[in-house]
Write a protein that holds these residues in place. Structure first.
Motif, mmCIF file in Angstrom:
data_model
loop_
_atom_site.group_PDB
_atom_site.id
_atom_site.type_symbol
_atom_site.label_atom_id
_atom_site.label_comp_id
_atom_site.label_asym_id
_atom_site.label_seq_id
_atom_site.Cartn_x
_atom_site.Cartn_y
_atom_site.Cartn_z
ATOM 1 N N LEU A 1 0.853 -1.187 0.000
ATOM 2 C CA LEU A 1 0.000 0.000 0.000
ATOM 3 C C LEU A 1 0.887 1.234 0.000
ATOM 4 N N PHE A 2 0.772 2.045 -1.048
ATOM 5 C CA PHE A 2 1.539 3.275 -1.165
ATOM 6 C C PHE A 2 0.637 4.481 -0.973
ATOM 7 N N ARG A 3 1.171 5.491 -0.321
ATOM 8 C CA ARG A 3 0.529 6.797 -0.259
ATOM 9 C C ARG A 3 1.159 7.694 -1.309
ATOM 10 N N ILE A 4 0.351 8.462 -2.014
ATOM 11 C CA ILE A 4 0.846 9.406 -3.008
ATOM 12 C C ILE A 4 0.879 10.784 -2.355
ATOM 13 N N LEU A 5 2.058 11.331 -2.181
ATOM 14 C CA LEU A 5 2.228 12.596 -1.484
ATOM 15 C C LEU A 5 1.953 13.766 -2.426
ATOM 16 N N PRO A 6 1.685 14.965 -1.872
ATOM 17 C CA PRO A 6 1.332 16.127 -2.709
ATOM 18 C C PRO A 6 2.367 16.463 -3.767
ATOM 19 N N ASP A 7 3.656 16.179 -3.515
ATOM 20 C CA ASP A 7 4.680 16.504 -4.499
ATOM 21 C C ASP A 7 4.833 15.422 -5.562
ATOM 22 N N GLY A 8 3.977 14.391 -5.496
ATOM 23 C CA GLY A 8 4.026 13.324 -6.492
ATOM 24 C C GLY A 8 4.869 12.138 -6.105
ATOM 25 N N SER A 9 5.643 12.250 -5.027
ATOM 26 C CA SER A 9 6.445 11.116 -4.572
ATOM 27 C C SER A 9 5.548 10.090 -3.892
ATOM 28 N N MET A 10 6.068 8.889 -3.703
ATOM 29 C CA MET A 10 5.287 7.795 -3.132
ATOM 30 C C MET A 10 5.923 7.295 -1.845
ATOM 31 N N TYR A 11 5.063 7.014 -0.892
ATOM 32 C CA TYR A 11 5.492 6.546 0.419
ATOM 33 C C TYR A 11 4.901 5.163 0.667
ATOM 34 N N LEU A 12 5.753 4.199 0.984
ATOM 35 C CA LEU A 12 5.287 2.853 1.269
ATOM 36 C C LEU A 12 4.712 2.819 2.675
ATOM 37 N N LYS A 13 3.401 2.831 2.758
ATOM 38 C CA LYS A 13 2.724 2.861 4.047
ATOM 39 C C LYS A 13 2.730 1.497 4.718
#
Length: 472
Positions: free
Chosen positions: A370-382
């Protein structure tokens, strides 16, 4: 005995019988009738069982009797197509990985720290702090909310593995399945057993994917014969055929969410293409490249962004200009090098308090991510969940309704024949449905979450019914 425990044990008995089904000296259609009847009797009996241990003892005795008659068998040997993957995946436990990292264009970066020295929370906002959500959900736990009362329907109309399965949009009475046998079956679930509306025939090879139009008046299919076809799901008529000029196998397809006159496909030659369905022509500038075969794709809710997963373990973000018809790649993220991404889903909100876009990705390295898409377009592995998945095109999905509970669920098929439910907050295994005798390739929800359908490599579809809680 707790009714839920009784139903769970009944599912294990049906799963056991299903694994031995191929060994019974019966015609194929009679074997399915047998399994349906066994499921019906076991589910009816589970509702009235009062003995605490009788079902567990029966499961043990049933295992011994079947092993004595047909010889020992386990899930690894129940289907030759998934032997290798199950042998490897059996060693993996279902513990929750604590790995958390930032990914941007395939590179790691260090999580930011707050003033207190602790990591800043970029994950889901805990729903326990939201009084409105708690009031709407009541005291129901996530496990109770996603409890099932057993198999609602069990049927098979295909002679080979079912690659894709989808309910019609906002319609839980219509279900379609696409198979390696080259056909698509459309079912009406209002009757018992489900009635066959029509069979869409025309592809000469496996149908790998399909999609319903927004109004459910069309179905588009993608096949290994190198073509996409537009169908009338009521009559079964083929309305248009679009051939890939490259001669590649067509692996996935999606209607544009706002304009169903536009179709996007992915193929085995690492190409993503956008077509005008009315003309059957490729849009000018409507093509892009991936590193490996484009296996899966999904749009965001606006239809301006297209996410694609490939056979080499990467996902890609394409920007789609619907007016100009231009498809432009803007980002690549390496998820797991060398391991195919078999499913990708986009969700704007996972639950009431998690208001950032998210991606759910199935990767053939025994993980669901499950990834979160951050406002700057980068992705965070939640969150990363472990489940058996090494070689089959396993699919996963978000639950369609926005959660008002403490947490939210994601659902996935697996190569051990089970359907897994995970809590995105804690990573815990919430539920596990057993009933298939081979790898579960796809799962799909009805729009109101009252029904869940799953399909496997044997060509079997199971429709599971949610447990209905009566008001106090």
């Amino acid at each position: 005995m707790d009714p839920k425990e009784a139903i769970n044990t009944a599912q294990q008995v049906v799963a056991l019988d299903a694994r031995y089904n191929a060994h019974r000296p019966l015609p194929h259609q009679h074997r399915m009738v047998y399994i349906r009847r066994r499921n019906q009797l076991l589910q009816d009996n589970a509702k009235h069982s009062e003995e605490p241990d009788i079902r567990k003892k029966y499961l043990t005795l049933r295992t011994q009797v079947l092993a004595s008659r047909y010889g020992p068998i386990d899930k690894k040997s129940s289907r030759s197509s998934s032997k290798g993957s199950r042998r490897s995946s059996a060693k993996h436990s279902l513990h929750q990985s604590q790995e958390s990292l930032h990914l941007q264009d395939g590179h790691r970066s260090t999580p930011q720290r707050g003033r207190s020295g602790s990591f800043l929370s970029t994950g889901l906002v805990p729903t326990r702090s939201a009084q409105a959500s708690r009031a709407m959900a009541g005291d129901t736990s996530l496990a109770e909310h996603y409890a099932f009362c057993g198999m609602h329907h069990l049927f098979d109309r295909h002679t080979d593995a079912i690659m894709a399965l989808k309910f019609a949009n906002d319609d839980k009475t219509r279900l379609a399945s696409a198979s390696r046998d080259g056909s698509i079956s459309v079912f009406n679930l209002t009757s018992e057993p489900p009635s066959l509306v029509c069979i869409l025939r025309g592809h000469s090879r496996a149908v790998n994917d399909f999609d319903w139009s927004v109004a459910n008046d069309f179905i588009v299919s993608a096949s290994s014969d190198g073509s996409c076809r537009l169908w009338d799901p009521s009559s079964g008529a083929c309305l248009r055929e679009i051939h890939d000029a490259s001669g590649a196998r067509t692996l996935c397809c999606r209607f544009h969410p706002d304009n169903n006159n536009f179709l996007v496909i992915g193929n085995s030659k690492a190409q993503v293409k956008a077509f005008n369905i009315s003309t059957g022509k490729l849009l000018r500038g409507g093509s892009g490249k991936t590193a490996g075969g484009a296996l899966c794709l999904t749009f965001d809710s606006s239809g301006s962004q297209l996410w694609v997963g490939d056979s080499k373990g990467s996902i890609y973000l394409f920007e789609l200009d619907i007016i100009a018809g231009k498809l432009q790649r803007s980002k690549r993220v390496v998820v797991s090098p060398g391991h195919m991404v078999t499913s990708i889903s986009h969700r704007t909100w996972v639950n009431r308090e998690a208001r950032d876009p998210s991606l759910l990705i199935s990767c053939a390295d025994n993980t669901l991510r499950l990834f979160r898409i951050l406002p700057d377009g980068s992705m965070y592995l939640k969150r990363k969940f472990d489940l058996p998945h090494l070689s089959q095109p396993i699919h996963s999905a978000f639950c369609p309704l926005m959660s008002f509970l403490q947490g939210a669920c994601v659902v996935s098929g697996s190569e051990d024949g089970s359907v897994y439910f995970f809590d995105v907050e804690s990573g815990a295994l919430v539920n596990k449905l057993q009933g298939h005798s081979s790898a579960v390739l796809d799962i799909c929800w009805a729009y109101d979450e009252s029904l869940l359908a799953s399909c496997d490599t044997d060509g079997t579809v199971i429709v599971w019914k949610r447990e209905q809680k009566l008001p106090p």
